[in-house]
Design a protein around this motif. Structure first.
Motif, mmCIF file in Angstrom:
data_model
loop_
_atom_site.group_PDB
_atom_site.id
_atom_site.type_symbol
_atom_site.label_atom_id
_atom_site.label_comp_id
_atom_site.label_asym_id
_atom_site.label_seq_id
_atom_site.Cartn_x
_atom_site.Cartn_y
_atom_site.Cartn_z
ATOM 1 N N ARG A 31 0.947 -1.005 0.029
ATOM 2 C CA ARG A 31 0.017 0.055 -0.098
ATOM 3 C C ARG A 31 0.687 1.348 0.147
ATOM 4 N NH1 ARG A 31 -5.699 -1.149 0.905
ATOM 5 N NH2 ARG A 31 -5.819 -3.259 0.788
ATOM 6 N N MET A 32 1.959 1.156 0.339
ATOM 7 C CA MET A 32 3.100 2.321 0.146
ATOM 8 C C MET A 32 3.342 2.686 -1.413
ATOM 9 S SD MET A 32 4.943 3.643 2.685
ATOM 10 C CE MET A 32 5.686 2.509 3.397
ATOM 11 N N GLU A 33 2.424 3.590 -2.131
ATOM 12 C CA GLU A 33 2.363 4.047 -3.331
ATOM 13 C C GLU A 33 2.814 5.634 -3.364
ATOM 14 O OE1 GLU A 33 2.451 2.033 -5.821
ATOM 15 O OE2 GLU A 33 1.920 0.249 -4.746
ATOM 16 N N THR A 34 2.104 6.315 -2.626
ATOM 17 C CA THR A 34 2.290 7.700 -2.733
ATOM 18 C C THR A 34 2.283 8.436 -1.340
ATOM 19 O OG1 THR A 34 0.015 8.619 -3.260
ATOM 20 C CG2 THR A 34 1.410 7.795 -5.398
ATOM 21 N N ARG A 35 3.130 9.741 -1.396
ATOM 22 C CA ARG A 35 2.864 10.458 -0.238
ATOM 23 C C ARG A 35 1.406 10.981 0.138
ATOM 24 N NH1 ARG A 35 5.564 10.844 4.408
ATOM 25 N NH2 ARG A 35 5.831 12.858 5.046
ATOM 26 N N THR A 36 0.855 11.360 -1.049
ATOM 27 C CA THR A 36 -0.658 11.617 -0.816
ATOM 28 C C THR A 36 -1.470 10.704 -0.111
ATOM 29 O OG1 THR A 36 -0.326 12.927 -2.668
ATOM 30 C CG2 THR A 36 -2.656 12.442 -2.121
ATOM 31 N N PHE A 37 -1.012 9.454 -0.458
ATOM 32 C CA PHE A 37 -1.947 8.337 0.054
ATOM 33 C C PHE A 37 -1.888 8.063 1.754
ATOM 34 C CE2 PHE A 37 -2.659 3.894 1.674
ATOM 35 C CZ PHE A 37 -3.747 3.661 1.025
ATOM 36 N N ALA A 38 -0.588 8.398 2.025
ATOM 37 C CA ALA A 38 -0.228 8.378 3.335
ATOM 38 C C ALA A 38 -0.873 9.544 4.410
ATOM 39 C CB ALA A 38 1.216 8.180 3.584
ATOM 40 N N ILE A 39 -0.804 10.549 3.738
ATOM 41 C CA ILE A 39 -1.572 11.863 4.377
ATOM 42 C C ILE A 39 -3.040 11.596 4.389
ATOM 43 C CG2 ILE A 39 -1.904 14.156 4.052
ATOM 44 C CD1 ILE A 39 0.994 14.299 3.015
ATOM 45 N N ASP A 40 -3.763 11.090 3.337
ATOM 46 C CA ASP A 40 -5.136 10.969 3.048
ATOM 47 C C ASP A 40 -5.501 9.920 4.216
ATOM 48 O OD1 ASP A 40 -5.132 12.883 1.353
ATOM 49 O OD2 ASP A 40 -5.696 11.321 -0.283
ATOM 50 N N ALA A 41 -4.700 9.140 4.535
ATOM 51 C CA ALA A 41 -5.126 8.000 5.487
ATOM 52 C C ALA A 41 -5.016 8.381 6.792
ATOM 53 C CB ALA A 41 -3.960 6.740 5.355
ATOM 54 N N THR A 42 -4.499 9.562 7.188
ATOM 55 C CA THR A 42 -4.459 9.915 8.612
ATOM 56 C C THR A 42 -5.061 11.202 8.954
ATOM 57 O OG1 THR A 42 -2.273 11.118 8.106
ATOM 58 C CG2 THR A 42 -2.196 9.019 9.026
ATOM 59 N N ASP A 43 -6.138 11.486 7.947
ATOM 60 C CA ASP A 43 -6.784 12.928 8.116
ATOM 61 C C ASP A 43 -7.800 12.700 9.027
ATOM 62 O OD1 ASP A 43 -5.592 14.330 6.116
ATOM 63 O OD2 ASP A 43 -7.197 13.773 4.630
ATOM 64 N N ASN A 44 -8.363 11.399 9.413
ATOM 65 C CA ASN A 44 -9.192 11.330 10.324
ATOM 66 C C ASN A 44 -8.671 11.257 11.832
ATOM 67 O OD1 ASN A 44 -11.293 10.543 12.075
ATOM 68 N ND2 ASN A 44 -11.915 8.765 11.393
ATOM 69 N N ASN A 45 -8.621 12.214 12.629
ATOM 70 C CA ASN A 45 -7.951 12.211 14.005
ATOM 71 C C ASN A 45 -8.796 11.616 15.132
ATOM 72 O OD1 ASN A 45 -5.328 13.073 13.180
ATOM 73 N ND2 ASN A 45 -6.203 15.238 12.752
ATOM 74 N N THR A 46 -9.995 10.986 14.621
ATOM 75 C CA THR A 46 -10.839 10.290 15.811
ATOM 76 C C THR A 46 -10.305 9.054 16.146
ATOM 77 O OG1 THR A 46 -12.718 11.733 14.935
ATOM 78 C CG2 THR A 46 -13.325 9.859 16.610
ATOM 79 N N TYR A 47 -9.671 8.727 17.092
ATOM 80 C CA TYR A 47 -9.031 7.663 17.585
ATOM 81 C C TYR A 47 -9.935 6.841 18.372
ATOM 82 C CZ TYR A 47 -4.866 9.941 16.145
ATOM 83 O OH TYR A 47 -3.912 10.725 15.366
ATOM 84 N N LYS A 48 -10.082 5.467 17.916
ATOM 85 C CA LYS A 48 -11.031 4.679 18.874
ATOM 86 C C LYS A 48 -10.058 3.712 20.119
ATOM 87 C CE LYS A 48 -13.684 1.734 16.879
ATOM 88 N NZ LYS A 48 -14.304 0.972 15.761
ATOM 89 N N GLN A 49 -8.640 3.697 19.712
ATOM 90 C CA GLN A 49 -7.966 3.000 20.740
ATOM 91 C C GLN A 49 -6.378 3.501 20.674
ATOM 92 O OE1 GLN A 49 -9.693 0.717 18.801
ATOM 93 N NE2 GLN A 49 -8.396 0.824 17.050
ATOM 94 N N ASP A 50 -5.824 3.572 21.567
ATOM 95 C CA ASP A 50 -4.320 4.001 21.407
ATOM 96 C C ASP A 50 -3.372 2.945 20.732
ATOM 97 O OD1 ASP A 50 -4.468 6.422 23.165
ATOM 98 O OD2 ASP A 50 -4.701 5.306 24.891
ATOM 99 N N ILE A 51 -3.846 1.632 21.073
ATOM 100 C CA ILE A 51 -2.868 0.743 20.588
ATOM 101 C C ILE A 51 -3.410 -0.489 19.824
ATOM 102 C CG2 ILE A 51 -0.974 -1.051 21.025
ATOM 103 C CD1 ILE A 51 -0.423 0.611 23.611
ATOM 104 N N PHE A 52 -3.123 -0.772 18.684
ATOM 105 C CA PHE A 52 -4.023 -1.900 17.867
ATOM 106 C C PHE A 52 -3.039 -2.794 17.486
ATOM 107 C CE2 PHE A 52 -4.940 -3.357 13.660
ATOM 108 C CZ PHE A 52 -6.307 -4.335 13.862
#
Length: 319
Positions: A148-169
């Motif tokens: 899934r490591m394709e582009t920088r944009t992909f990684a940034i988009d993946a972390t836009d949601n800062n609503t965390y359900k748990q600290d550690i997964f």
């Protein structure tokens, strides 16, 4: 669009190279995820006899459709799903000038048919993701890639949601680690003051007397895994004792810009290591875990991330 060195070659990829379907846009890359044909009934029984050395002739009849491509390519990459010397011997017979590369994504061989020492006298290159195996068998080391490591944009988009359900997964199969994993979960929750979500897959054919509520019976789709990663502050990477190669977990953390908690001692040898992003269970103070998680993630440099992109990883074999 970037020009790759592998574009001047015809490459046949045999076995499970996850994410290589993204390379199918290149007409010179041929991917076959299964090396052997699917067999049933008597045919499967006969194959097993041949595989174990009984009437060990004409093994090519069990190979998949890829064997028709052998003479059309100049490079063949094989995953460690290989189950015998016959594959390499067959390829070399059909195309003596072809470059043959066997890539090992397995640390434990137990003297099995794919153990590197059984192939060193054959006309092929042996490469492993495990540094200790590279030293032990005197073969080349090369870390794996993350599909899934394709582009920088992909990684940034993946972390836009800062609503965390748990600290550690954590997600992974038991593989004899269940008690240790549950011990660390309790430590994280009590001493580290962290919330956790652990999905521990049962080991097949193993009966569990206790801890049944902490286990899952079947794998969950990988898109669901990514969803859980996005909703977590950190990923737990818990390597098996005999493992000395990089798993997906550190690469997932790098891709999705998540903190990593790990027992993998060799993590400091990798160029993306940053103590502000990676918490080492054997080295760091558990009382500092909560503050570690609350500190901002420091993005890994693009030039480092690019090494873990599938196309760049493949290209590195031609440099």
């Amino acid at each position: 669009m970037k020009k790759f060195l592998f574009e001047s070659h015809k490459v046949l990829c045999l076995g499970l190279f996850n994410g290589f379907n993204s390379l199918q846009i290149y007409p010179n890359i041929y991917t076959y995820p299964t090396i052997y044909k699917k067999l049933h009934g008597v045919e499967k029984y006969i194959y097993r006899l041949k595989e174990h050395g009984i009437f060990n002739k004409n093994m090519e009849q069990w190979y998949g459709a890829w064997k028709e491509k052998i003479k059309d390519v100049d490079t063949i990459m094989i995953s460690d799903g290989i189950r015998g010397r016959d594959i390499i011997q067959f390829i070399h017979k059909e195309n003596p000038s072809a470059r043959i590369i066997v890539y090992y994504l397995n640390s434990n061989f137990s003297h099995g048919r794919n153990e590197p020492s059984k192939y060193k006298d054959l006309p092929c290159e042996l490469v492993t993701f495990d540094k200790k195996n590279a030293e032990e068998y005197q073969i080349q080391f090369k870390h794996y890639y993350y599909p899934r490591m394709e582009t920088r944009t992909f990684a940034i988009d993946a972390t836009d949601n800062n609503t965390y359900k748990q600290d550690i997964f954590f997600i992974g199969e038991d593989k004899g680690r269940l008690n240790e994993l549950l011990k660390w979960k309790e430590i994280f929750e009590k001493m580290g003051r962290c919330t956790c979500k652990f999905l521990i897959l049962k080991t097949k054919h193993k009966f569990y007397f206790k801890h049944r509520n902490e286990l899952i019976s079947k794998p969950i789709p990988y898109d669901e895994v990514i969803k859980e990663i996005k909703q977590s502050r950190a990923i737990l990477d818990f390597a098996q004792s005999r493992q000395h190669g990089l798993t997906y977990r550190p690469m997932e953390a790098m891709c999705f810009q998540k903190k990593l908690i790990t027992n993998f001692e060799e993590i400091t040898d990798y160029n993306f290591y940053n103590p502000k992003n990676i918490f080492r269970l054997s080295h760091d103070n558990i009382n500092d875990l909560k503050s570690f998680l609350e500190q901002p993630y420091e993005p890994v440099d693009d030039s480092i991330r690019e090494e873990y992109v599938a196309a760049n990883w493949l290209d590195s074999f031609f440099q």
